[in-house]
Design an enzyme around this catalytic site. Sequence first.
Site, mmCIF file in Angstrom:
data_model
loop_
_atom_site.group_PDB
_atom_site.id
_atom_site.type_symbol
_atom_site.label_atom_id
_atom_site.label_comp_id
_atom_site.label_asym_id
_atom_site.label_seq_id
_atom_site.Cartn_x
_atom_site.Cartn_y
_atom_site.Cartn_z
ATOM 1 N N GLY A 105 0.799 -1.143 -0.031
ATOM 2 C CA GLY A 105 0.053 -0.032 -0.195
ATOM 3 C C GLY A 105 0.830 1.250 0.013
ATOM 4 O O GLY A 105 2.038 1.185 0.431
ATOM 5 N N GLN A 132 3.329 9.903 0.745
ATOM 6 C CA GLN A 132 4.533 8.977 0.941
ATOM 7 C C GLN A 132 5.587 9.103 -0.173
ATOM 8 O O GLN A 132 6.615 8.921 -0.105
ATOM 9 C CB GLN A 132 4.464 7.966 1.259
ATOM 10 C CG GLN A 132 3.696 7.329 2.335
ATOM 11 C CD GLN A 132 3.332 5.933 2.484
ATOM 12 O OE1 GLN A 132 2.312 5.028 2.035
ATOM 13 N NE2 GLN A 132 4.489 4.906 3.466
ATOM 14 N N HIS A 146 -4.639 2.114 7.231
ATOM 15 C CA HIS A 146 -3.614 2.498 7.295
ATOM 16 C C HIS A 146 -3.468 3.699 6.306
ATOM 17 O O HIS A 146 -2.701 4.830 6.591
ATOM 18 C CB HIS A 146 -2.623 1.549 7.023
ATOM 19 C CG HIS A 146 -1.243 1.923 7.006
ATOM 20 N ND1 HIS A 146 -0.177 1.356 8.138
ATOM 21 C CD2 HIS A 146 -0.320 2.327 6.230
ATOM 22 C CE1 HIS A 146 0.898 1.959 7.947
ATOM 23 N NE2 HIS A 146 0.889 2.675 6.629
ATOM 24 N N GLU A 147 -3.716 3.403 5.141
ATOM 25 C CA GLU A 147 -3.592 4.435 3.947
ATOM 26 C C GLU A 147 -4.466 5.595 4.229
ATOM 27 O O GLU A 147 -3.826 6.450 3.987
ATOM 28 C CB GLU A 147 -3.846 3.660 2.626
ATOM 29 C CG GLU A 147 -2.922 2.323 2.188
ATOM 30 C CD GLU A 147 -1.365 2.700 2.665
ATOM 31 O OE1 GLU A 147 -0.973 3.819 2.420
ATOM 32 O OE2 GLU A 147 -0.743 1.840 2.817
HETATM 33 ZN ZN ZN Z 1 2.409 3.609 5.752
#
Ligand code: ZN
Length: 169
Positions: free
Chosen positions: A45, A50, A134-135
């Site tokens: 992911g 990021q 999480h994402e």
């Molecule tokens: Zn992460």
Amino acid sequence: MIYPIVKYGDPVLEKVAAPVTAFDEGLKKLIEDMFESMYAAHGVGLAAPQIGISKRIAVIDVTFKEDPNAKLVLINPEIIHTEGKQTQNEGCLSLPEFREPVSRARRATVRAQDVTGKFFEATGEELLARAFQHEIDHLNGRLYIAHISGLKRDLIKRKVRKLVKAGEW
Ligand SMILES: [Zn+2]
């Protein structure tokens, strides 16, 4: 194009990302690049912040290339329903080498837009549900260490500071 992964400490990871409004060729290219960057980093992911892009986009492939149908693009995603609880070790490409048990919902449904702007819903369990949570956290400027104890979080922060000093982060 493979983007370098932004690591913990970069302020872009702690910013609320901006909604996507243009569903154009540039977005398609960015999503291709995100998959390429995620696979290159051996992740399942990746959220746009990021790679230093503060937009509400995440890509997920919990099968890591095994099933082409498992590739998921989430644009402007929201979690609309959760159920149950699971606790598993979780890691993050922006915090390489660290893993901690994190409690998440066992099942999660997201509502998101696809690359053309069309809305859809997807439900995941176990690892996929974890990836959704999480994402989407990333798009809200949250890392998984926000969900662990302050003691453990401080330990990770201290280790990261050491690595930064040593030029290894
Ligand atoms: Zn992460």
